[in-house]
Design a protein around this motif. Structure first.
Motif, PDB file in Angstrom:
ATOM      1  N   ASP A   1     -45.432 -32.786  14.626  1.00 57.02           N
ATOM      2  CA  ASP A   1     -46.417 -33.050  13.696  1.00 57.02           C
ATOM      3  C   ASP A   1     -46.217 -32.668  12.177  1.00 57.02           C
ATOM      4  O   ASP A   1     -46.351 -32.918  10.975  1.00 57.02           O
ATOM      5  CB  ASP A   1     -47.995 -32.815  14.078  1.00 57.02           C
ATOM      6  N   ARG A   2     -45.801 -31.116  12.424  1.00 58.75           N
ATOM      7  CA  ARG A   2     -45.553 -30.330  11.136  1.00 58.75           C
ATOM      8  C   ARG A   2     -44.301 -30.946  10.397  1.00 58.75           C
ATOM      9  O   ARG A   2     -44.545 -31.079   9.073  1.00 58.75           O
ATOM     10  CB  ARG A   2     -45.569 -29.020  11.149  1.00 58.75           C
TER      11      ARG A   2
ATOM     12  N   ALA B   1     -42.964 -34.005  10.810  1.00 60.68           N
ATOM     13  CA  ALA B   1     -43.173 -35.352  10.210  1.00 60.68           C
ATOM     14  C   ALA B   1     -44.135 -35.445   9.036  1.00 60.68           C
ATOM     15  O   ALA B   1     -43.743 -35.881   7.959  1.00 60.68           O
ATOM     16  CB  ALA B   1     -44.065 -36.155  11.280  1.00 60.68           C
ATOM     17  N   GLN B   2     -45.107 -34.278   9.024  1.00 58.62           N
ATOM     18  CA  GLN B   2     -45.938 -34.109   7.662  1.00 58.62           C
ATOM     19  C   GLN B   2     -45.252 -33.656   6.674  1.00 58.62           C
ATOM     20  O   GLN B   2     -45.372 -34.161   5.309  1.00 58.62           O
ATOM     21  CB  GLN B   2     -47.136 -33.224   8.227  1.00 58.62           C
ATOM     22  N   MET B   3     -44.365 -32.654   6.679  1.00 56.38           N
ATOM     23  CA  MET B   3     -43.412 -32.182   5.636  1.00 56.38           C
ATOM     24  C   MET B   3     -42.429 -33.253   5.035  1.00 56.38           C
ATOM     25  O   MET B   3     -42.245 -33.376   3.884  1.00 56.38           O
ATOM     26  CB  MET B   3     -42.685 -30.974   6.266  1.00 56.38           C
TER      27      MET B   3
ATOM     28  N   GLY C   1     -45.128 -36.773   4.502  1.00 53.10           N
ATOM     29  CA  GLY C   1     -46.396 -36.867   3.841  1.00 53.10           C
ATOM     30  C   GLY C   1     -47.395 -37.280   4.996  1.00 53.10           C
ATOM     31  O   GLY C   1     -46.957 -37.863   6.079  1.00 53.10           O
ATOM     32  N   GLU C   2     -48.600 -37.689   4.489  1.00 52.68           N
ATOM     33  CA  GLU C   2     -49.505 -38.422   4.962  1.00 52.68           C
ATOM     34  C   GLU C   2     -50.023 -39.663   4.641  1.00 52.68           C
ATOM     35  O   GLU C   2     -49.905 -39.693   3.785  1.00 52.68           O
ATOM     36  CB  GLU C   2     -51.048 -37.346   5.333  1.00 52.68           C
ATOM     37  N   PRO C   3     -50.236 -40.632   5.669  1.00 52.30           N
ATOM     38  CA  PRO C   3     -50.506 -40.522   6.844  1.00 52.30           C
ATOM     39  C   PRO C   3     -48.859 -40.781   7.485  1.00 52.30           C
ATOM     40  O   PRO C   3     -48.133 -41.258   6.809  1.00 52.30           O
ATOM     41  CB  PRO C   3     -51.359 -41.912   7.426  1.00 52.30           C
ATOM     42  N   VAL C   4     -48.790 -40.296   8.948  1.00 53.57           N
ATOM     43  CA  VAL C   4     -47.473 -40.466   9.350  1.00 53.57           C
ATOM     44  C   VAL C   4     -47.935 -41.449  10.645  1.00 53.57           C
ATOM     45  O   VAL C   4     -48.682 -41.270  11.478  1.00 53.57           O
ATOM     46  CB  VAL C   4     -46.997 -39.288  10.018  1.00 53.57           C
TER      47      VAL C   4
ATOM     48  N   ARG D   1     -43.518 -40.436  14.391  1.00 51.01           N
ATOM     49  CA  ARG D   1     -43.599 -38.998  15.225  1.00 51.01           C
ATOM     50  C   ARG D   1     -42.844 -39.345  16.713  1.00 51.01           C
ATOM     51  O   ARG D   1     -42.241 -38.338  17.056  1.00 51.01           O
ATOM     52  CB  ARG D   1     -45.304 -38.733  15.666  1.00 51.01           C
TER      53      ARG D   1
ATOM     54  N   HIS E   1     -43.002 -44.097   1.253  1.00 52.71           N
ATOM     55  CA  HIS E   1     -44.495 -44.064   0.626  1.00 52.71           C
ATOM     56  C   HIS E   1     -44.806 -44.877  -0.695  1.00 52.71           C
ATOM     57  O   HIS E   1     -45.492 -44.861  -1.216  1.00 52.71           O
ATOM     58  CB  HIS E   1     -45.053 -42.500   0.594  1.00 52.71           C
TER      59      HIS E   1
END
Length: 139
Positions: A25-26, A28-30, A33-36, A41, A120
């Motif tokens: 999760d960390r 993927a977010q790094m 970004g969000e949303p993933v 994942r 994105h």
């Protein structure tokens, strides 16, 4: 190589062979970004962690091509597209490179976009990419 990157929290995750669900999760977010999206994942979970580990070990050992020297000496047109909010890439360093054939004589930077501008900000990214490809193939 280290000059081209920042050291954000969780940056070491990219070099680790084994990732927990929280690490995924960390990471993927790094990177994204969000949303993933859940499928991303899942792709990170399924990826062979040996590749991540070996990639970073090789880079730290100096294996492979010196990318800076390559872009500073290549006559091949090079397009550089980054996000202005990239938590990993040191954009000041990227802009300081003396590219031998930098397309449009500038690095393109998409405002407010992170490490994955092709994801994105796909529409904006694709406009730039299309212009680059049309220019290169029309020469």
């Amino acid at each position: 190589m280290a000059e081209g990157f920042r050291r954000p929290p969780h940056a070491g995750l990219g070099a680790r062979q084994d990732l927990s669900a929280a690490d995924i999760d960390r990471f993927a977010q790094m990177i994204l970004g969000e949303p993933v999206e859940p499928f991303l994942r899942e792709a990170i979970r399924r990826a062979d962690g040996r590749c991540r580990r070996l990639l970073f070990e090789a880079a730290l050992a100096g294996a492979g091509v010196d990318q800076r020297k390559a872009v500073e000496s290549s006559s091949i047109p090079i397009a550089v597209i980054n996000g202005s909010a990239d938590p990993l890439v040191n954009l000041d360093y990227i802009r300081e490179v003396r590219y031998a054939n930098l397309w449009e004589r500038k690095c393109h930077c998409l405002d407010g976009v992170g490490h994955a501008p092709f994801w994105h900000a796909a529409d904006e990214y694709n406009v730039i990419l299309r212009r680059f490809l049309q220019g290169v193939f029309s020469e």
